[in-house]
Design an enzyme around this catalytic site. Structure first.
Site, PDB file in Angstrom:
ATOM      1  N   SER A 149       0.744  -1.170   0.002  1.00  0.00           N
ATOM      2  CA  SER A 149       0.033  -0.063  -0.001  1.00  0.00           C
ATOM      3  C   SER A 149       0.945   1.350  -0.184  1.00  0.00           C
ATOM      4  O   SER A 149       0.415   2.327  -0.145  1.00  0.00           O
ATOM      5  CB  SER A 149      -0.870   0.134   1.235  1.00  0.00           C
ATOM      6  OG  SER A 149      -0.263   0.432   2.361  1.00  0.00           O
ATOM      7  N   LYS A 205       1.583   4.192   7.360  1.00  0.00           N
ATOM      8  CA  LYS A 205       0.537   4.967   6.664  1.00  0.00           C
ATOM      9  C   LYS A 205       1.037   6.454   6.572  1.00  0.00           C
ATOM     10  O   LYS A 205       1.912   6.719   7.511  1.00  0.00           O
ATOM     11  CB  LYS A 205      -0.850   4.892   7.049  1.00  0.00           C
ATOM     12  CG  LYS A 205      -1.371   3.715   6.513  1.00  0.00           C
ATOM     13  CD  LYS A 205      -1.471   3.265   5.044  1.00  0.00           C
ATOM     14  CE  LYS A 205      -2.375   2.114   4.881  1.00  0.00           C
ATOM     15  NZ  LYS A 205      -1.454   0.927   5.060  1.00  0.00           N
TER      16      LYS A 205
END
Length: 228
Positions: A149, A187
């Site tokens: 991701s 993230k």
């Protein structure tokens, strides 16, 4: 000319074929060259094939054939040498290897760069990290990345990320975030009022927006180590 790893792999394949009559498996090649993943072996195999030293045979298990050997490998007592390359000036700011100070950091298991996984708290092994990678004071640790991701931020599956322990972050920082007390994820951090957005760097993943009391910053990304 072949690189050291290419020579090592070709030498290993040739010796195993002489001994066993069949080439080694990709797992055996990975272990013999001390690589982290089989993708590194695939790249070396492709390079050797492009240079005409081996050939992959279709529709056969362990389908490798050695076509030729470098002249040096045909001599008794051969051992691969490190290829120094041409003697051009180093890049501006480059440090001599002998001058780089390295420290060992604990690798605290794996961190999800994708769907969050359970929080990480146990040391799996240690990794040597250049001292110049450690930003400022404070404790640092390392994590192995699982998932893709964050791939558009240059962070791939299997990479080792170096994290500086801290509980606050600026918008745009890549952080280790503890979500709802039990899920850890890597993230990009953005605060929007009383909400925290955890952004992926891959359009296949959605941004997660959570109340600030459900997200705890555990550290900020300060470096990355990749094995080939």
């Amino acid at each position: 000319m072949l690189t050291r790893k290419q020579l090592e792999l070709l030498d290993f394949i040739q010796k195993r074929m002489v001994r066993d009559g069949v080439p080694p498996s990709f797992d055996e090649m990975k272990d013999a060259l001390d690589l982290r993943s089989k993708s590194g072996i695939h790249r070396l195999i492709t390079a050797l094939e492009e240079r005409g030293f081996i050939r992959r045979l279709p529709h056969r298990a362990r389908a490798l054939e050695v076509l030729k050997l470098p002249e040096a490998m045909e001599k008794p007592g051969f051992s691969p040498r490190v290829i120094e390359g041409d003697r051009t000036d180093p890049p501006k700011g480059a440090m001599k290897v002998s001058e780089v100070h390295a420290l060992e950091l604990p690798v605290m298991g794996r961190i999800a760069a994708g769907v969050p996984i359970e929080a990480i708290s146990e040391v799996s092994h240690h990794v040597a990290v250049p001292g110049s990678m450690l930003s400022g004071r404070g404790q640092h640790y390392a994590l192995e990345v699982k998932g893709d991701s964050m791939i558009e931020a240059g962070i791939n599956d299997g990479d080792i990320v170096v994290i500086r322990e801290q509980t606050i972050a600026d918008n745009g920082d890549i952080v280790v975030a503890l979500v709802e007390g039990h899920e850890a994820t890597l993230k990009r951090y953005r605060r929007k009022g009383g909400m925290i957005a955890l952004e992926a760097a891959n359009p296949a993943y959605e941004t997660r927006v959570l109340p600030e009391d459900q997200v705890k910053v555990q550290g900020r990304l300060v470096g990355l180590i990749r094995s080939y």
